[in-house]
Scaffold this active site. Structure first.
Site, short mmCIF file in Angstrom:
data_model
loop_
_atom_site.label_atom_id
_atom_site.label_comp_id
_atom_site.label_asym_id
_atom_site.label_seq_id
_atom_site.Cartn_x
_atom_site.Cartn_y
_atom_site.Cartn_z
N LYS A 1 0.84 -1.19 0.00
CA LYS A 1 0.00 0.00 0.00
C LYS A 1 0.89 1.25 0.00
CE LYS A 1 -3.66 -2.40 2.59
NZ LYS A 1 -4.46 -2.36 3.84
N TYR B 1 -12.09 -3.03 -2.75
CA TYR B 1 -12.61 -3.10 -1.38
C TYR B 1 -14.13 -3.12 -1.33
CZ TYR B 1 -7.97 -2.50 0.78
OH TYR B 1 -6.67 -2.68 1.21
N PHE C 1 -15.00 3.23 7.79
CA PHE C 1 -13.65 3.62 7.36
C PHE C 1 -13.46 3.52 5.84
CE2 PHE C 1 -13.57 -0.87 8.68
CZ PHE C 1 -13.09 -1.49 7.54
N ARG D 1 -1.33 -14.77 3.71
CA ARG D 1 -2.04 -14.12 4.83
C ARG D 1 -1.27 -14.31 6.14
NH1 ARG D 1 -6.31 -10.49 4.17
NH2 ARG D 1 -6.94 -11.12 6.25
N THR E 1 -4.89 -8.24 10.55
CA THR E 1 -5.26 -6.94 9.98
C THR E 1 -4.83 -5.78 10.87
OG1 THR E 1 -7.15 -7.97 8.88
CG2 THR E 1 -7.22 -5.57 9.15
N ARG F 1 3.29 -7.26 9.01
CA ARG F 1 2.64 -6.19 9.78
C ARG F 1 3.18 -6.12 11.21
NH1 ARG F 1 -3.29 -7.76 7.42
NH2 ARG F 1 -3.41 -6.28 5.68
N ASN G 1 -1.49 -0.21 7.58
CA ASN G 1 -0.94 -1.56 7.79
C ASN G 1 -0.16 -2.10 6.60
OD1 ASN G 1 -3.06 -2.25 6.15
ND2 ASN G 1 -4.10 -3.56 7.65
N HIS H 1 -1.53 -5.50 1.49
CA HIS H 1 -2.78 -6.24 1.27
C HIS H 1 -2.46 -7.65 0.78
CE1 HIS H 1 -6.70 -7.43 -0.28
NE2 HIS H 1 -6.04 -7.88 -1.32
N GLU I 1 -9.27 -10.37 -7.49
CA GLU I 1 -8.30 -9.28 -7.38
C GLU I 1 -7.23 -9.34 -8.48
OE1 GLU I 1 -7.10 -9.68 -3.29
OE2 GLU I 1 -9.08 -9.06 -2.57
P1 DAT Z 1 -7.16 -7.24 5.49
O1 DAT Z 1 -6.40 -6.11 4.83
O2 DAT Z 1 -6.34 -7.89 6.58
O3 DAT Z 1 -7.70 -8.23 4.50
P2 DAT Z 1 -9.88 -6.23 5.72
O4 DAT Z 1 -10.13 -6.83 4.38
O5 DAT Z 1 -10.84 -6.56 6.82
O6 DAT Z 1 -8.40 -6.59 6.25
O7 DAT Z 1 -9.83 -4.65 5.61
C1 DAT Z 1 -9.16 -4.06 4.53
C2 DAT Z 1 -8.36 -2.88 5.04
O8 DAT Z 1 -9.25 -1.91 5.58
C3 DAT Z 1 -7.41 -3.20 6.19
O9 DAT Z 1 -6.18 -3.72 5.72
C4 DAT Z 1 -7.25 -1.87 6.83
C5 DAT Z 1 -8.62 -1.25 6.66
N1 DAT Z 1 -9.41 -1.46 7.87
C6 DAT Z 1 -10.00 -2.61 8.26
N2 DAT Z 1 -10.63 -2.48 9.43
C7 DAT Z 1 -10.44 -1.18 9.79
C8 DAT Z 1 -10.84 -0.39 10.90
N3 DAT Z 1 -11.57 -0.91 11.90
N4 DAT Z 1 -10.43 0.89 10.94
C9 DAT Z 1 -9.68 1.43 9.95
N5 DAT Z 1 -9.28 0.74 8.86
C10 DAT Z 1 -9.65 -0.54 8.79
MG MG Z 2 -9.22 -8.14 3.14
#
Ligand code: DAT
Ligand code: MG
Length: 153
Positions: free
Chosen positions: A11, A51, A59, A89, A95, A106, A116, A119, A130
């Protein structure tokens, strides 16, 4: 051994923090094969599709803004190998970096869920979606790792 592919993206914060090489190094060293690599500032449409599952989250808007604002590009990659979706993963860590184990990407390099740095696809279905979203077929390299027999058995 059955091979599969996953989509991994550094990212903008990971690019800005000069962690691209570190991240590529970990996947290469593990024995995975790089089959796609590109750097771009994603359009809002691309980030929103990427996303899409999170569009109702509070968010979401901030997430799309941070991915697309152009303060740094994203480095998108496709990695191939045995169990690479699940192992990718695990290599990323949880996450929320405060929950990520030390030794994960991470867990070693960040502290905020909103920054973080990386992805990774979370299932076969999302990997397929994706990879198709971020890459054209002709941007994926069909090649053999010369040392594959020392990695796969
Ligand atoms: P991941 O990236 O581990 O697959 P995710 O798909 O649930 O996680 O969410 C995508 C991204 O969105 C994540 O990397 C960071 C952001 N994100 C997720 N939960 C969040 C939150 N509670 N507050 C802020 N950003 C968040
Ligand atoms: Mg995800």
């Amino acid at each position: 051994t059955p091979q599969e592919r996953t989509f991994i993206a550094v990212k903008p914060d990971g690019v800005q923090r000069a962690l691209v090489g570190e991240i590529i190094k970990r996947f290469e060293a593990r024995g995975y094969k790089l089959v796609g690599l590109k750097m771009l500032v994603p359009s809002k449409a691309l980030a929103e599709k990427h996303y899409a599952d999170l569009r109702t989250k509070p968010f979401f808007k901030g997430l799309v803004e941070y991915m697309t604002n152009g303060k740094a590009p994203v480095v998108g990659m496709v990695w191939e190998g045995q169990d690479v979706i699940r192992q990718g993963r695990r290599m990323l860590g949880a996450t929320n970096p405060l929950e990520s184990d030390a030794g994960t990407i991470r867990g070693d390099f960040c502290i905020s869920i909103g920054r973080n740095i990386i992805h990774g696809s979370d299932s076969y279905e999302s990997a397929l979606k994706e990879i198709t979203l971020w890459f054209n077929e002709n941007e994926l390299a069909d090649w053999q790792l010369a040392n594959t027999e020392w990695i796969n058995s």
